[in-house]
Write an enzyme that holds these catalytic residues in place. Structure first.
Site, short mmCIF file in Angstrom:
data_model
loop_
_atom_site.label_atom_id
_atom_site.label_comp_id
_atom_site.label_asym_id
_atom_site.label_seq_id
_atom_site.Cartn_x
_atom_site.Cartn_y
_atom_site.Cartn_z
N HIS A 1 -7.48 9.73 -1.87
CA HIS A 1 -6.76 9.79 -0.50
C HIS A 1 -7.75 10.16 0.80
O HIS A 1 -7.59 9.63 1.86
CB HIS A 1 -5.23 10.21 -0.41
CG HIS A 1 -4.52 9.81 0.53
ND1 HIS A 1 -3.06 9.50 0.26
CD2 HIS A 1 -4.63 9.33 1.70
CE1 HIS A 1 -2.44 9.25 1.36
NE2 HIS A 1 -3.42 9.07 2.19
N TYR B 1 2.64 9.95 -0.28
CA TYR B 1 3.99 9.26 0.66
C TYR B 1 5.19 9.55 0.02
O TYR B 1 6.38 9.58 0.83
CB TYR B 1 3.75 7.87 0.97
CG TYR B 1 2.65 7.33 1.60
CD1 TYR B 1 1.64 8.06 2.07
CD2 TYR B 1 2.26 5.99 1.38
CE1 TYR B 1 0.40 7.60 2.72
CE2 TYR B 1 1.06 5.47 2.13
CZ TYR B 1 0.09 6.29 2.48
OH TYR B 1 -0.84 5.66 3.21
N ASP C 1 0.80 -1.11 0.02
CA ASP C 1 -0.05 0.03 0.02
C ASP C 1 0.74 1.29 -0.18
O ASP C 1 1.56 1.44 0.88
CB ASP C 1 -0.70 -0.06 1.34
CG ASP C 1 -1.65 1.16 1.22
OD1 ASP C 1 -2.91 1.20 0.89
OD2 ASP C 1 -1.47 2.36 1.85
N LYS D 1 -2.68 5.90 -4.03
CA LYS D 1 -3.78 7.08 -3.91
C LYS D 1 -3.50 8.31 -4.30
O LYS D 1 -2.36 8.89 -4.29
CB LYS D 1 -3.86 7.18 -2.16
CG LYS D 1 -3.78 5.93 -1.49
CD LYS D 1 -4.01 6.07 0.09
CE LYS D 1 -3.62 4.75 0.85
NZ LYS D 1 -2.26 4.53 1.04
#
Ligand code: A2P
Length: 279
Positions: free
Chosen positions: A111, A53, A48, A78
């Site tokens: 997200h 990120y 994931d 996301k």
């Protein structure tokens, strides 16, 4: 059979490994690369990540270098929380494919219902518009499943009212102590599968004395109790760790928490997360 090989089936028939490896806060570069490579080496087949990120390139590189066939790894990414229009969402999705070095993702989700820097903002129109880009990716077979994250019933209802494809997944913060029953009930009614991020309360739940006592009773670690609890709730936990021994520990959860102990764990209330060390 290792639990890492077991799957849930989403509403569109796509199989998703029950435990995912979370990569939030794992720095791009060697940290993320090594963590994902080590997780894959130890049997994880569900990774994931997220545009937000900043580590998609490292994740993609690790998947490639692992030598595991692409179709055997379930990859989620996301859409950044501030992207709330169709064109930008399309562009961002294409960038995700480039950064991951893949022709498709297994799951792509919005997200959050609002930008992180403006939580609570009404982005109803923007979410419908961005979700249309996810639908395009799905229809083009560049995303095998699509969905949302951090969406409450009101945000999901907006998608149900204005878009075509019912989200396959809603990824939410879910762990012992947090009450997500309203969102979970709503998602169950609409066949939207729940993924649980921060299953260990970003680590702070492991300080809980009642969970520690239960861990002792079962001869397991607190982390294993937390992860097993979520599996018995029928959701997909996404634990993360940069330590190999913990990755292994977090996947050894093929035991049963008795129903009376599940009921007891349900009585624990409170969100233990602290944000002092989070950037
Ligand atoms: P580390 O990366 O140093 O192992 P969550 O998955 O709920 O977000 O929690 C992640 C946090 O919990 C990380 O800080 C991680 O630290 C820590 N963690 C993950 N697995 C374990 C474990 N089995 N025992 C103790 N801490 C863990």
């Amino acid at each position: 059979m290792s639990i890492l090989k077991e799957t849930y089936t989403l509403s569109n028939g796509v199989n998703m490994p029950k435990i995912g490896f979370g990569t939030w806060q794992i720095k791009d570069g060697e940290d993320a690369y090594n963590a994902v490579l080590t997780a894959l080496k130890n049997g994880y087949r569900h990774i994931d990540t997220a545009q937000g990120y900043g580590n998609e390139k490292s994740v993609g590189r690790a998947v490639k270098d692992s030598g595991i066939p692409r179709e055997e790894v379930f990859i989620t990414s996301k859409l950044e929380s501030h992207i709330k229009n169709y064109d930008e969402a399309n562009e961002a999705f294409e960038k995700t494919l480039r950064d991951l070095g893949t022709t498709y993702v297994d799951l792509f989700i919005i997200h959050a219902p609002w930008p992180w820097h403006d939580m609570g903002k009404d982005c109803a129109e923007g979410n419908v518009s961005a979700y249309r880009a996810l639908e395009l990716a799905y229809n083009n077979k560049q995303a095998r499943a699509i969905g949302v994250s951090n969406f409450e019933p009101v945000h999901i209802q907006n998608i149900l009212d204005h878009n075509t494809i019912v989200p396959h997944v809603n990824q939410i913060g879910y762990f012992i102590g947090i009450d997500q029953s309203e969102t979970i009930d709503f998602c169950n009614q609409h066949n939207i599968f729940i993924e649980a991020y921060s299953p260990l309360g970003i680590g702070y739940l492991l300080e809980n004395k009642a969970i520690q006592a239960m861990a002792l009773k079962y001869g397991k670690s607190s982390a294993q109790i937390c992860i097993r609890y979520l599996l018995q709730k029928g959701v997909a936990p996404l634990p993360k760790s940069t330590h190999e021994s913990r990755m292994i520990e977090n996947a050894h959860v093929d035991f049963i928490i008795k129903s009376e102990d599940m009921t007891f764990l349900d009585t624990i209330k409170g969100d233990p997360r602290r944000w002092d060390n989070i950037d």
